[in-house]
Structure formats: C-alpha cells, structure tokens
Design an enzyme around this catalytic site. Sequence first.
Site, PDB file in Angstrom:
ATOM      1  N   PHE A 124       0.910  -1.225  -0.048  1.00  0.00           N
ATOM      2  CA  PHE A 124      -0.052  -0.036   0.073  1.00  0.00           C
ATOM      3  C   PHE A 124       0.793   1.237   0.043  1.00  0.00           C
ATOM      4  CE2 PHE A 124       0.893  -0.198   4.589  1.00  0.00           C
ATOM      5  CZ  PHE A 124       1.066   1.173   4.798  1.00  0.00           C
ATOM      6  N   GLU A 151       9.094  -4.265  13.047  1.00  0.00           N
ATOM      7  CA  GLU A 151       8.822  -3.084  12.174  1.00  0.00           C
ATOM      8  C   GLU A 151       7.489  -2.455  12.622  1.00  0.00           C
ATOM      9  OE1 GLU A 151       7.595  -4.004   8.132  1.00  0.00           O
ATOM     10  OE2 GLU A 151       8.999  -2.202   7.401  1.00  0.00           O
ATOM     11  N   GLU A 198      -4.993  -3.950  -1.872  1.00  0.00           N
ATOM     12  CA  GLU A 198      -6.449  -3.693  -1.832  1.00  0.00           C
ATOM     13  C   GLU A 198      -6.567  -2.339  -0.965  1.00  0.00           C
ATOM     14  OE1 GLU A 198      -4.702  -5.971  -0.436  1.00  0.00           O
ATOM     15  OE2 GLU A 198      -5.609  -7.055   1.259  1.00  0.00           O
ATOM     16  N   ARG A 199      -5.853  -1.905  -0.257  1.00  0.00           N
ATOM     17  CA  ARG A 199      -6.116  -0.669   0.555  1.00  0.00           C
ATOM     18  C   ARG A 199      -5.916   0.666  -0.366  1.00  0.00           C
ATOM     19  NH1 ARG A 199      -2.356  -2.332   5.555  1.00  0.00           N
ATOM     20  NH2 ARG A 199      -1.375  -3.932   4.239  1.00  0.00           N
ATOM     21  N   SER A 208       5.502  -6.841   3.162  1.00  0.00           N
ATOM     22  CA  SER A 208       5.908  -7.298   4.660  1.00  0.00           C
ATOM     23  C   SER A 208       6.728  -8.572   4.465  1.00  0.00           C
ATOM     24  CB  SER A 208       4.819  -7.248   5.565  1.00  0.00           C
ATOM     25  OG  SER A 208       3.652  -8.407   5.128  1.00  0.00           O
ATOM     26  N   CYS A 262       9.556   1.591   3.455  1.00  0.00           N
ATOM     27  CA  CYS A 262      10.545   0.811   3.823  1.00  0.00           C
ATOM     28  C   CYS A 262      11.947   1.093   4.081  1.00  0.00           C
ATOM     29  CB  CYS A 262      10.455  -0.525   2.824  1.00  0.00           C
ATOM     30  SG  CYS A 262      11.195   0.270   1.221  1.00  0.00           S
ATOM     31  N   LYS A 272      -1.219  -7.343  -9.059  1.00  0.00           N
ATOM     32  CA  LYS A 272      -2.126  -7.439  -8.074  1.00  0.00           C
ATOM     33  C   LYS A 272      -1.672  -6.377  -7.007  1.00  0.00           C
ATOM     34  CE  LYS A 272      -2.868  -8.421  -4.559  1.00  0.00           C
ATOM     35  NZ  LYS A 272      -3.286  -7.420  -3.413  1.00  0.00           N
TER      36      LYS A 272
HETATM   37  P1  NAD Z   1       1.573  -6.610   2.870  1.00  0.00           P
HETATM   38  O1  NAD Z   1       2.492  -7.777   2.839  1.00  0.00           O
HETATM   39  O2  NAD Z   1       0.628  -6.720   3.947  1.00  0.00           O
HETATM   40  O3  NAD Z   1       0.905  -6.607   1.655  1.00  0.00           O
HETATM   41  C1  NAD Z   1       1.765  -6.501   0.458  1.00  0.00           C
HETATM   42  C2  NAD Z   1       0.740  -7.297  -0.742  1.00  0.00           C
HETATM   43  O4  NAD Z   1       0.410  -8.676  -0.336  1.00  0.00           O
HETATM   44  C3  NAD Z   1      -0.621  -6.936  -0.908  1.00  0.00           C
HETATM   45  O5  NAD Z   1      -0.574  -6.826  -2.314  1.00  0.00           O
HETATM   46  C4  NAD Z   1      -1.541  -7.444  -0.164  1.00  0.00           C
HETATM   47  O6  NAD Z   1      -2.642  -7.614  -0.701  1.00  0.00           O
HETATM   48  C5  NAD Z   1      -0.814  -9.235  -0.244  1.00  0.00           C
HETATM   49  N1  NAD Z   1      -1.271  -9.796   0.934  1.00  0.00           N
HETATM   50  C6  NAD Z   1      -1.459  -9.478   2.378  1.00  0.00           C
HETATM   51  N2  NAD Z   1      -1.569 -10.407   3.289  1.00  0.00           N
HETATM   52  C7  NAD Z   1      -1.621 -11.556   2.124  1.00  0.00           C
HETATM   53  C8  NAD Z   1      -1.466 -12.876   2.586  1.00  0.00           C
HETATM   54  N3  NAD Z   1      -2.059 -13.253   3.842  1.00  0.00           N
HETATM   55  N4  NAD Z   1      -1.443 -13.623   1.577  1.00  0.00           N
HETATM   56  C9  NAD Z   1      -0.987 -13.376   0.635  1.00  0.00           C
HETATM   57  N5  NAD Z   1      -0.951 -12.047   0.100  1.00  0.00           N
HETATM   58  C10 NAD Z   1      -1.126 -11.225   0.982  1.00  0.00           C
HETATM   59  O7  NAD Z   1       2.359  -5.116   3.285  1.00  0.00           O
HETATM   60  P2  NAD Z   1       1.741  -3.684   3.191  1.00  0.00           P
HETATM   61  O8  NAD Z   1       0.980  -3.539   4.523  1.00  0.00           O
HETATM   62  O9  NAD Z   1       0.714  -3.635   2.230  1.00  0.00           O
HETATM   63  O10 NAD Z   1       2.927  -2.705   2.898  1.00  0.00           O
HETATM   64  C11 NAD Z   1       4.046  -2.766   3.842  1.00  0.00           C
HETATM   65  C12 NAD Z   1       5.017  -3.357   3.990  1.00  0.00           C
HETATM   66  O11 NAD Z   1       5.733  -3.560   2.786  1.00  0.00           O
HETATM   67  C13 NAD Z   1       6.118  -2.927   5.203  1.00  0.00           C
HETATM   68  O12 NAD Z   1       6.487  -4.123   5.787  1.00  0.00           O
HETATM   69  C14 NAD Z   1       7.095  -2.305   4.204  1.00  0.00           C
HETATM   70  O13 NAD Z   1       8.356  -2.458   4.925  1.00  0.00           O
HETATM   71  C15 NAD Z   1       7.207  -3.309   3.044  1.00  0.00           C
HETATM   72  N6  NAD Z   1       7.908  -2.854   1.812  1.00  0.00           N
HETATM   73  C16 NAD Z   1       8.823  -3.165   1.509  1.00  0.00           C
HETATM   74  C17 NAD Z   1       9.557  -2.522   0.503  1.00  0.00           C
HETATM   75  C18 NAD Z   1      10.953  -2.817   0.046  1.00  0.00           C
HETATM   76  O14 NAD Z   1      11.313  -2.608  -1.113  1.00  0.00           O
HETATM   77  N7  NAD Z   1      11.682  -3.798   0.751  1.00  0.00           N
HETATM   78  C19 NAD Z   1       9.070  -1.305  -0.163  1.00  0.00           C
HETATM   79  C20 NAD Z   1       7.861  -0.958   0.208  1.00  0.00           C
HETATM   80  C21 NAD Z   1       7.113  -1.604   1.276  1.00  0.00           C
END
Ligand code: NAD
Length: 497
Positions: free
Chosen positions: A149, A383, A176-177, A226, A281, A173
């Site tokens: 998101f 985090e 969704e937020r 994450s 991140c 994909k």
């Molecule tokens: P998230 O992991 O909750 O979601 C990321 C994606 O995974 C979304 O598209 C979501 O729909 C999907 N997802 C969520 N739960 C799932 C599940 N149980 N099974 C399968 N898919 C699922 O992350 P977020 O809250 O949207 O984003 C924040 C996180 O992303 C933080 O941890 C941040 O550090 C990380 N991030 C990392 C980088 C990097 O380059 N390393 C960059 C941006 C964000």
Amino acid sequence: MKRIEHIIAGHRTPGISASVSPVYNPATGEQTGTVCMGTAEDVAAAVAAAKEALPDWAGTPPAKRARVMFRLREILEARKDDVARAISEEHGKTHDDALGEVARALEVVEYAAGIPELLKGDYSRDVGPGIDTMADRQALGVVAGITPFNFPAMVPLWMIPMAVACGNTFILKPSERDPSSANLVHDLFAEAGLPAGVLNVVHGGKDAVDAVLDHGDIQAVSFVGSTPIAEYVYTRGCAAGKRVQALGGAKNHMVILPDADMDQAADALMGAGFGSAGERCMAISVAVPVGQETADKLVKKLAPRVSALKIGPATDPQAEMGPVITRAAQERIESLISKGAEEGARVVVDGRGLRLQGYEGGFWVGGTLLDHVTPEMTVYREEIFGPVLSVLRADSYDSAVDLINKHQYGNGTAIFTRDGDAARDFAARIQVGMVGINVPIPVPVAYHSFGGWKRSIFGAHGIYGPEAVHFYTRLKTVTSRWPTGIRAGAQFTFPSH
Ligand code: NAD
C-alpha cells in the site's frame, strides 16, 4: 461511491465474485469506495489475456517497445498532479510526498526507455574453427507483480516498465487498501500505446495472490510488502517452479557519531523518520547516537522538532505528514508505543490519541519519540511502520555496527559523520543492502538496483535497474557453425578447441 474494478485485456470488469473490500480516505476515515476482490478465475482470465498479447508484444522490436516508455514519460510528467492526488486520496500522504513518489517512478520509466541498449547481446567470433557464439536475453513470458500500500504508484512502476520493456506481459495485483492508482497507471500505459492485454490488473487479497503463485503459466513473480508475506510468496512461488523476487520489511538504523553536525542529523531524522508518516520501507526508525553526550544532544534537538510536526490531510499544503493507512494500523502503532513504554522506553514525545479538528474520524498518529530503547524491546525488534522514532544509545561505534548486523532486517541504513575512515569502514562491514553516508534515505536511482539483505529480501535479484533486466529475461546462448570445407567427422570426445 466509486467501485474499483479489475482491468483485463483493456476492459474494466468486476470479475466473477461479488466480494468487495472497502476503500477509505485515511484523513477523514470515510469509506470512499469498494474494490473488487479477485478470485482464481479472475487471475486465470488475466493470464489468458496476457498470454494472448504475448507473441505480438515479445516480437515487437525493443526500440518500438521503448517508444511506449518515451510517451509514458511525457504523459506521467504532464499528469503527475493527477497521479499524486489519486495516491493521496487513498494513502493519505502529502501532495508533495506523492509527487516525489511519481518522480522516482518516472526515473524507472526513463531507464526502461533505454531497453534496446540494455538487451544488447554478446557475440564472439571464432570460438572454434568456423564457430561463432551469440548470447542474448529473452523475455520470460507472462510475469506478475504483487505490491504494497505504501507506494501505490511507484512500486508497480518499479516493476511494470522493466518487465514489459523486456518483452513480457504483466499481471499486477495491487494493494487492496489503495487500489485506484494502479488503474490510473494502467490507463496511462494504454494512453502511451501499450497494447491491450500487455498489462492487466487484478485486485484482491490472499485469494488473488495464491492464484498468481499457483498459476502454471506465470513465469515469474515480483513481490514487495511485509516480510512474513514476502517469505510466503517466495516459498510458494518457488515451489510452483517460478522465478521469485520478494522484497520485505525493514528496521533501518541511522548511526550518529559524535563528530556529526547535530542539526543536520536531526533534520535528516525528521524527514526520514516521519515523512509519509513513517510508512516507508526505507524510513529511519532507529537513531543510534554513539556516546551519552551525543545522545543527549540529539534528543534535545529532536524533541521540539517532533512536537512541532505539522500533521494534516494531503489537501493542506502546510502538512509535513498525513494519517496512517487504516484504523487497524493506527491502533497497532498506538499499542506498540504503549508496549514500548511498558517495556521501559521513555516516551519523550507521545503521538497517541491525536485528534485533528475537522478530521476527527481520520487515522491519525502523532509523531512519537522514544528514548532509551533497548534491543530486547518489541518496538526495536518489530517493524512499526508508523511515525515512531526510537533512540537506541550505543556505547561505541563497534557496538552500533554489531547492533545493526544482528538485526533480522537489512534493508537500509545510514551513518552521519565527518570521519571518512569510519564511513568507509561502515560501508564495508555493515550487513545491509543500501547504505547512506550522510544520506538518510539511500534509495538507489533507477540505473542502479534496489534491494536489502537478510530478511528484507528473498530471492537473488534486486528490483529495477540492471538487476531487473536479469530478473525479467533468461539467457540464451547460440553457438553456430557455417562450415566451408571443414569436415571434422564424428567426434565422440567433449567438444573443445
Ligand atoms: P503486506 O505484506 O500486508 O501486503 C503486500 C501485498 O501482499 C498486498 O498486495 C496484499 O494484498 C498481499 N497480501 C497481504 N496479506 C497476504 C496474505 N496473507 N497472503 C497473500 N498475500 C497477502 O504489506 P503492506 O502492509 O501493504 O506494505 C507495507 C510493508 O511493505 C512493510 O513491511 C514495508 O516495509 C514493506 N515494503 C517493503 C519495500 C521494499 O522494497 N523492501 C518497499 C515498500 C514496502
């Protein structure tokens, strides 16, 4: 109320499921729309569209694919305010911050416009008598991206330009937020001349992700999000035989040596810790001053700055920081601050319970400064992904390095100092993928690649830049002989020359 639909083969569709998820304006807390939640059938339809578009697109000369990027660059530049507004409405970040996101995305589009040069192969004449070898990189086929998101336009644009410039077709994909930016990105690509079906968007959550991971016709998956989900995506995607790069979470430390310019360090910590409400991140979430005197000076400089943070909606041009993404995120961040206090951290500035006049329903958390944090505390190990800066006081430079090297995450880090020897040593010894020296957020430019170490990444490739060319293509080596009068006869030994 708007409804955000999938886009398959250029057409918007609600898909086959009636399931939707609410989308909010985080500044007001009001629901502004619903997003269609994709199923395995929707993913299958997107893959079918991407497969159909593949032969023509992969067969399009790279220079023509590059022209789409040139046009997209101009369109994005002209429409950057619209994209920034779409980001802010659902994410909550300030308009300027959203413009910064668009600017970094633009750089990737510019890099992808150089794809003919990047795909140029190698050629060796006369590797043997009358034998030449050519090596080049070819597209993988249908590939997918799953995005978080916090950068709803930039992270998709970390992936799509490079993937499609390499000749692949793509399924996105998004989170969704805050899903609207993804559809806008699709529409801008279409306006730039990307043929229908080359880029498809399927919205949703776990069901859609699982369908992407399991689909036999998707060759590669890029994931950013994450760490627990990154690890899951990597494991399940690899088990299904895919190439997977999965970038995860972070806990980024900034070391402040006694010789650093304290005002400069404090300003850097403000931007890197609280910009985008800490939902980056590459946000600095831990300040590591070396020595008690350095720590006291730093906290004295930080406290008034954190208290004075201007917090507001993206429509307020004075705002330095917006709300967090959801009510659940707000509650989680506040409970982590409470946990920090219970475990012995000193809450120097407390952002819990912030209410903004006129925006009482918004998902606000004020800037928070925690001092005397220790490595055992939950606020240090996890985090937080919110506007919370922890100060962990280190006795020595070596103990600061040890601390960072022991942390499970290794995305970004920084050191502030005037000592060149220390900076050089830090860059060499630190177990982190992206290192800043007097630079708090060392996000590499588009012609380098982005990627952390340790549990901040799963898979071998960084994202965008030269690593993306490797990730989104596979190597083919062609060895050819045009024998004119060479008659070697059958050879039963291993070929050598
Ligand atoms: P998230 O992991 O909750 O979601 C990321 C994606 O995974 C979304 O598209 C979501 O729909 C999907 N997802 C969520 N739960 C799932 C599940 N149980 N099974 C399968 N898919 C699922 O992350 P977020 O809250 O949207 O984003 C924040 C996180 O992303 C933080 O941890 C941040 O550090 C990380 N991030 C990392 C980088 C990097 O380059 N390393 C960059 C941006 C964000």
